[in-house]
Design a protein around this motif. Structure first.
Motif, PDB file in Angstrom:
ATOM      1  N   MET A   1       0.788  -1.188   0.050  1.00  0.00           N
ATOM      2  CA  MET A   1      -0.064  -0.048  -0.022  1.00  0.00           C
ATOM      3  C   MET A   1       0.823   1.265  -0.072  1.00  0.00           C
ATOM      4  O   MET A   1       1.879   1.321   0.871  1.00  0.00           O
ATOM      5  N   VAL A   2       0.512   2.145  -0.891  1.00  0.00           N
ATOM      6  CA  VAL A   2       1.209   3.340  -1.104  1.00  0.00           C
ATOM      7  C   VAL A   2       1.007   4.366   0.261  1.00  0.00           C
ATOM      8  O   VAL A   2      -0.261   4.348   0.482  1.00  0.00           O
ATOM      9  N   GLU A   3       1.762   4.709   0.922  1.00  0.00           N
ATOM     10  CA  GLU A   3       1.647   5.631   1.932  1.00  0.00           C
ATOM     11  C   GLU A   3       2.212   7.143   1.658  1.00  0.00           C
ATOM     12  O   GLU A   3       2.852   7.440   1.038  1.00  0.00           O
ATOM     13  N   PHE A   4       1.256   8.131   2.083  1.00  0.00           N
ATOM     14  CA  PHE A   4       1.551   9.489   1.741  1.00  0.00           C
ATOM     15  C   PHE A   4       0.804  10.468   2.754  1.00  0.00           C
ATOM     16  O   PHE A   4       0.151   9.694   3.434  1.00  0.00           O
ATOM     17  N   ASP A   5       1.391  11.531   3.032  1.00  0.00           N
ATOM     18  CA  ASP A   5       0.561  12.305   3.860  1.00  0.00           C
ATOM     19  C   ASP A   5      -0.356  13.237   3.236  1.00  0.00           C
ATOM     20  O   ASP A   5      -0.292  13.729   1.774  1.00  0.00           O
ATOM     21  N   VAL A   6      -1.717  13.340   3.955  1.00  0.00           N
ATOM     22  CA  VAL A   6      -2.723  14.403   3.552  1.00  0.00           C
ATOM     23  C   VAL A   6      -2.115  15.882   3.897  1.00  0.00           C
ATOM     24  O   VAL A   6      -1.789  16.203   5.024  1.00  0.00           O
ATOM     25  N   VAL A   7      -2.156  16.703   2.751  1.00  0.00           N
ATOM     26  CA  VAL A   7      -1.672  18.269   3.163  1.00  0.00           C
ATOM     27  C   VAL A   7      -3.108  19.034   2.720  1.00  0.00           C
ATOM     28  O   VAL A   7      -3.260  18.951   1.784  1.00  0.00           O
ATOM     29  N   ASP A   8      -3.169  19.913   3.662  1.00  0.00           N
ATOM     30  CA  ASP A   8      -4.123  20.886   3.255  1.00  0.00           C
ATOM     31  C   ASP A   8      -3.546  21.935   2.745  1.00  0.00           C
ATOM     32  O   ASP A   8      -2.284  22.336   2.599  1.00  0.00           O
ATOM     33  N   LEU A   9      -4.223  22.356   1.483  1.00  0.00           N
ATOM     34  CA  LEU A   9      -3.660  23.422   0.653  1.00  0.00           C
ATOM     35  C   LEU A   9      -4.247  24.616   0.809  1.00  0.00           C
ATOM     36  O   LEU A   9      -5.528  24.727   1.470  1.00  0.00           O
ATOM     37  N   PRO A  10      -3.643  26.095   0.653  1.00  0.00           N
ATOM     38  CA  PRO A  10      -4.311  27.137   0.876  1.00  0.00           C
ATOM     39  C   PRO A  10      -5.388  27.334   0.057  1.00  0.00           C
ATOM     40  O   PRO A  10      -5.509  26.718  -0.859  1.00  0.00           O
ATOM     41  N   THR A  11      -6.211  28.275   0.445  1.00  0.00           N
ATOM     42  CA  THR A  11      -7.584  28.751  -0.227  1.00  0.00           C
ATOM     43  C   THR A  11      -6.696  29.419  -1.507  1.00  0.00           C
ATOM     44  O   THR A  11      -5.871  29.899  -1.957  1.00  0.00           O
ATOM     45  N   THR A  12      -7.828  29.440  -2.640  1.00  0.00           N
ATOM     46  CA  THR A  12      -7.382  29.890  -3.975  1.00  0.00           C
ATOM     47  C   THR A  12      -8.398  30.959  -4.334  1.00  0.00           C
ATOM     48  O   THR A  12      -9.563  31.038  -3.855  1.00  0.00           O
ATOM     49  N   ASP A  13      -7.994  31.723  -5.345  1.00  0.00           N
ATOM     50  CA  ASP A  13      -9.042  32.516  -5.878  1.00  0.00           C
ATOM     51  C   ASP A  13      -9.137  32.338  -7.167  1.00  0.00           C
ATOM     52  O   ASP A  13      -8.651  32.623  -8.445  1.00  0.00           O
ATOM     53  N   HIS A  14     -10.115  31.076  -7.289  1.00  0.00           N
ATOM     54  CA  HIS A  14     -10.262  30.648  -8.578  1.00  0.00           C
ATOM     55  C   HIS A  14     -11.495  31.093  -9.284  1.00  0.00           C
ATOM     56  O   HIS A  14     -12.548  31.526  -8.369  1.00  0.00           O
ATOM     57  N   PRO A  15     -12.066  30.811 -10.542  1.00  0.00           N
ATOM     58  CA  PRO A  15     -13.238  31.207 -11.076  1.00  0.00           C
ATOM     59  C   PRO A  15     -14.376  30.435 -10.263  1.00  0.00           C
ATOM     60  O   PRO A  15     -14.087  29.162 -10.105  1.00  0.00           O
ATOM     61  N   THR A  16     -15.465  31.155  -9.998  1.00  0.00           N
ATOM     62  CA  THR A  16     -16.677  30.323  -9.254  1.00  0.00           C
ATOM     63  C   THR A  16     -18.066  30.485 -10.183  1.00  0.00           C
ATOM     64  O   THR A  16     -17.893  31.055 -11.224  1.00  0.00           O
ATOM     65  N   VAL A  17     -18.872  29.797  -9.919  1.00  0.00           N
ATOM     66  CA  VAL A  17     -20.207  29.730 -10.742  1.00  0.00           C
ATOM     67  C   VAL A  17     -20.516  31.003 -10.769  1.00  0.00           C
ATOM     68  O   VAL A  17     -20.784  32.112 -10.027  1.00  0.00           O
ATOM     69  N   GLY A  18     -20.940  31.347 -12.269  1.00  0.00           N
ATOM     70  CA  GLY A  18     -21.433  32.799 -12.690  1.00  0.00           C
ATOM     71  C   GLY A  18     -20.194  33.663 -13.284  1.00  0.00           C
ATOM     72  O   GLY A  18     -20.422  34.496 -13.935  1.00  0.00           O
ATOM     73  N   ASP A  19     -19.046  33.256 -13.147  1.00  0.00           N
ATOM     74  CA  ASP A  19     -17.967  33.952 -13.509  1.00  0.00           C
ATOM     75  C   ASP A  19     -17.617  33.589 -14.931  1.00  0.00           C
ATOM     76  O   ASP A  19     -17.814  32.619 -15.414  1.00  0.00           O
ATOM     77  N   GLU A  20     -16.994  34.666 -15.505  1.00  0.00           N
ATOM     78  CA  GLU A  20     -16.524  34.257 -17.002  1.00  0.00           C
ATOM     79  C   GLU A  20     -15.228  33.511 -16.841  1.00  0.00           C
ATOM     80  O   GLU A  20     -14.255  33.986 -16.208  1.00  0.00           O
ATOM     81  N   ALA A  21     -14.939  32.301 -17.551  1.00  0.00           N
ATOM     82  CA  ALA A  21     -13.885  31.344 -17.460  1.00  0.00           C
ATOM     83  C   ALA A  21     -12.922  32.307 -18.541  1.00  0.00           C
ATOM     84  O   ALA A  21     -13.063  32.640 -19.542  1.00  0.00           O
ATOM     85  N   PRO A  22     -11.701  32.475 -17.849  1.00  0.00           N
ATOM     86  CA  PRO A  22     -10.527  32.999 -18.625  1.00  0.00           C
ATOM     87  C   PRO A  22     -10.506  32.236 -20.202  1.00  0.00           C
ATOM     88  O   PRO A  22     -10.269  31.134 -20.118  1.00  0.00           O
ATOM     89  N   ASP A  23     -10.349  32.979 -21.355  1.00  0.00           N
ATOM     90  CA  ASP A  23      -9.944  32.207 -22.445  1.00  0.00           C
ATOM     91  C   ASP A  23      -8.344  32.132 -22.660  1.00  0.00           C
ATOM     92  O   ASP A  23      -7.883  32.893 -21.714  1.00  0.00           O
ATOM     93  N   PHE A  24      -8.032  31.425 -23.271  1.00  0.00           N
ATOM     94  CA  PHE A  24      -6.403  30.740 -23.585  1.00  0.00           C
ATOM     95  C   PHE A  24      -6.564  30.400 -24.819  1.00  0.00           C
ATOM     96  O   PHE A  24      -7.342  29.408 -25.097  1.00  0.00           O
ATOM     97  N   THR A  25      -5.471  30.090 -25.455  1.00  0.00           N
ATOM     98  CA  THR A  25      -4.835  29.387 -26.432  1.00  0.00           C
ATOM     99  C   THR A  25      -3.639  28.649 -26.129  1.00  0.00           C
ATOM    100  O   THR A  25      -2.669  29.287 -25.458  1.00  0.00           O
TER     101      THR A  25
END
Length: 168
Positions: A1-25
């Motif tokens: 069995m692979v063992e690893f630590d669960v790590v809390d990640l910092p909060t993010t400023d990501h797009p949320t429901v209703g936001d326009e998704a950033p365009d990219f190429t």
């Protein structure tokens, strides 16, 4: 069995429901070739599930793509992935996993920064990957569903994503 630590990640400023998704190429890879494509081009043809994931070959990426493939999300929505992996690595992953999905290559993690899902690897200065995230984006590039991992490792609630896809 692979063992690893669960790590809390910092909060993010990501797009949320209703936001326009950033365009990219970026290079969009399938099993045979790659070519530059934009999110707006994909969304113009119908809703898109934009799936950010860790680099190709890492266990979270393998697990996520197997689950998405087995649940046949691509039958209901255009599914595309984004990771730091190169187009060559993407081609191998698509072939090895028998995937019908295309993958954007983002080796500088610029898209991860834009979408607020960059994850600096512990103990590796300057090495960034994408934290797992799923954005459902409609034809107007409006975010209809957003999930971003809050700990490492964490996976989306696949049933919840499927319910959101059904509402598109």
């Amino acid at each position: 069995m692979v063992e690893f630590d669960v790590v809390d990640l910092p909060t993010t400023d990501h797009p949320t429901v209703g936001d326009e998704a950033p365009d990219f190429t970026r290079p969009l890879v399938n099993e045979e070739y790659w070519a530059d494509a934009s999110l707006s081009e994909l969304a113009a043809d119908g809703p898109v599930a934009l799936v950010f994931y860790t680099m190709d070959g890492a266990f979270p990426a393998t697990y996520m793509w197997n689950e998405i493939r087995d649940r046949e999300w691509g039958d209901r929505v255009e599914v595309v992935g984004v990771s730091v992996s190169t187009p060559y690595a993407h081609s191998r992953l698509i072939e090895e996993r028998g995937m019908d999905y295309r993958l954007f290559s983002d080796p500088t993690a610029e898209l991860a920064d834009t979408y607020g899902v960059a994850h600096e690897l512990d103990g590796m200065t300057g090495v960034t990957e994408h934290r797992p995230a799923v954005f459902l984006i409609d034809e107007d590039r409006t975010v209809q569903y957003a999930w971003v991992a809050g700990e490492w490792p964490e996976f989306p609630d696949y049933d919840e994503v499927e319910a959101a896809v059904a509402e598109l």
